[in-house]
Design an enzyme around this catalytic site. Structure first.
Site, PDB file in Angstrom:
ATOM      1  N   LYS A 201       0.853  -1.182   0.000  1.00  0.00           N
ATOM      2  CA  LYS A 201       0.000   0.000   0.000  1.00  0.00           C
ATOM      3  C   LYS A 201       0.890   1.233   0.000  1.00  0.00           C
ATOM      4  CE  LYS A 201      -3.494   2.449   2.674  1.00  0.00           C
ATOM      5  NZ  LYS A 201      -4.511   2.368   3.722  1.00  0.00           N
ATOM      6  N   LYS A 254      -2.200  -1.529  -3.806  1.00  0.00           N
ATOM      7  CA  LYS A 254      -3.080  -0.368  -3.738  1.00  0.00           C
ATOM      8  C   LYS A 254      -2.268   0.918  -3.806  1.00  0.00           C
ATOM      9  CE  LYS A 254      -6.010   1.888  -0.378  1.00  0.00           C
ATOM     10  NZ  LYS A 254      -6.436   1.923   0.989  1.00  0.00           N
TER      11      LYS A 254
HETATM   12  C1  PBG Z   1      -7.343   3.355   5.768  1.00  0.00           C
HETATM   13  C2  PBG Z   1      -7.620   3.242   4.331  1.00  0.00           C
HETATM   14  C3  PBG Z   1      -7.473   4.208   3.338  1.00  0.00           C
HETATM   15  C4  PBG Z   1      -7.987   3.664   2.176  1.00  0.00           C
HETATM   16  C5  PBG Z   1      -8.395   2.382   2.487  1.00  0.00           C
HETATM   17  N1  PBG Z   1      -8.147   2.129   3.815  1.00  0.00           N
HETATM   18  C6  PBG Z   1      -7.004   5.596   3.427  1.00  0.00           C
HETATM   19  C7  PBG Z   1      -5.583   5.878   3.721  1.00  0.00           C
HETATM   20  O1  PBG Z   1      -4.730   5.013   3.832  1.00  0.00           O
HETATM   21  O2  PBG Z   1      -5.311   7.068   3.877  1.00  0.00           O
HETATM   22  C8  PBG Z   1      -8.077   4.363   0.854  1.00  0.00           C
HETATM   23  C9  PBG Z   1      -9.118   3.817  -0.061  1.00  0.00           C
HETATM   24  C10 PBG Z   1      -9.472   4.709  -1.179  1.00  0.00           C
HETATM   25  O3  PBG Z   1      -8.861   5.759  -1.425  1.00  0.00           O
HETATM   26  O4  PBG Z   1     -10.425   4.358  -1.879  1.00  0.00           O
HETATM   27  N2  PBG Z   1      -6.059   3.119   6.153  1.00  0.00           N
END
Ligand code: PBG
Length: 331
Positions: A201, A254
């Site tokens: 991520k 992601k």
């Molecule tokens: C929480 C999380 C996030 C997303 C999914 N889980 C936000 C982040 O990490 O700031 C983002 C999902 C999206 O943008 O659709 N940690």
């Protein structure tokens, strides 16, 4: 035809032959997006009584747990594979305690729809539940304390497992969380609940609309101390290898569209399912351009999803899931 033209035409390949009709194109299509592999993100908000539209995510709303059944029904009718649940609590604190509340929005929603013919995935993270908006608890210097965060994540995962989650999906990017969550699930005799780790991520600008929707933007600083640096690909493979070693069942890359090379590399190297998350900013960018008439939404969205599947992603999390299920039924 002149002798010269005849000789030239005989010599080149006629790739266009198989593009001549829709039937031929369907016949040789290399990638299909199966509605059953699509996962719809759903925001469950403990403070609302009716679905509240999310301005930055056209067509999406924050739902009360009492009405999440409606979404589950829509999802089943569309034939998609599952739901990914996010929660917005009534109150936040600096430790994100509400994440593990058995009466919080996500456990309530899970209890309402458990047993539905859908894969029920619960996102596990503290950022929606902490006053400071970081994904873990803070140490004395305001940094995110990795090891102090692990029991809190494990507690949240256990609460979702008890409420009926088939899969828990840690998205916090702390080291060691897969091992901590696996141990806590197993101890709780939830050995059959799977883990989908957001293994790769990235610290991405594309999460903007989500942070609006889930009210989880960090109050200070950013997430680069725990989420990955966008230029790094080999590091993603190292993250994935670690999570597999700790016992994750599926891994996720992601965002998706800007990281197709990472998906492809992961697919090549590992045999666990590789999921991808087409995040809020990828969705909102297409929606915004389409709203201005600058591109055709269906065609652009389909192309973006096909690209993610072509790179090698199995399950795909996307805000387009319900529409896409219809688009990808070919005839
Ligand atoms: C929480 C999380 C996030 C997303 C999914 N889980 C936000 C982040 O990490 O700031 C983002 C999902 C999206 O943008 O659709 N940690």
């Amino acid at each position: 035809m002149s002798l010269l033209a005849e000789r030239v035409t005989a010599r080149f390949e006629r790739h266009r032959r198989l593009r001549r009709t829709p039937a031929l194109r369907r016949l040789i299509r290399e990638t299909r997006v199966d509605p059953a592999s699509l996962i719809l993100p759903v925001f469950v908000d403990a403070r609302v009584e009716r679905p509240e539209p999310i301005a930055s995510l056209a067509g999406h709303a924050r739902w009360p747990a009492s009405r999440v059944e409606e979404i589950a029904e829509r999802a089943m009718r569309a034939g998609i594979g599952g739901l990914l649940l996010f929660g917005l609590p009534t109150a936040k604190d600096d430790r994100g305690t509400a994440a593990a509340d058995p009466d919080g929005p996500v456990p309530r929603a899970l209890r309402a729809i458990r047993g539905a013919d859908l894969a029920l995935v619960a996102d596990v993270c503290l950022c929606e539940y902490t006053t400071h908006g970081h994904c873990g608890v803070l140490d004395a210097d305001g940094g995110v304390d990795n090891d102090a965060t692990l029991p809190l994540l494990a507690g949240a995962a256990a609460a979702y497992a008890r409420a009926g989650a088939d899969v828990v999906a840690p998205s916090d990017m702390m080291d060691g969380r897969v091992a901590a969550i696996r141990a806590s699930l197993d101890e709780d005799r939830r050995g059959d609940v799977a883990i989908l780790s957001y293994a790769a991520k990235y610290a991405s600008a594309f999460y903007g609309p989500f942070r609006d929707a889930a009210e989880c933007a960090p109050a200070f600083g950013d997430r680069s101390g725990y989420q990955m640096d966008p230029p790094n690909r080999r590091e993603a493979l190292a993250e994935i290898a670690t999570d597999i070693a700790e016992g994750t069942d599926l891994v996720m890359v992601k965002p998706a569209g800007p990281y197709l090379d990472v998906i492809a590399a992961a697919r090549e190297r590992f045999d666990v399912p590789i999921a991808a998350y087409q995040v809020s900013g990828e969705y909102a960018a297409l929606q915004a351009a389409a709203a201005r008439g600058w591109l055709d939404l269906e065609r652009a969205a389909r192309e973006s999803l096909v690209a993610i599947a072509r790179a090698g992603a199995g399950p795909i999390v996307t805000y387009f899931a319900l529409d896409a299920a219809r688009w990808f039924r070919e005839r």
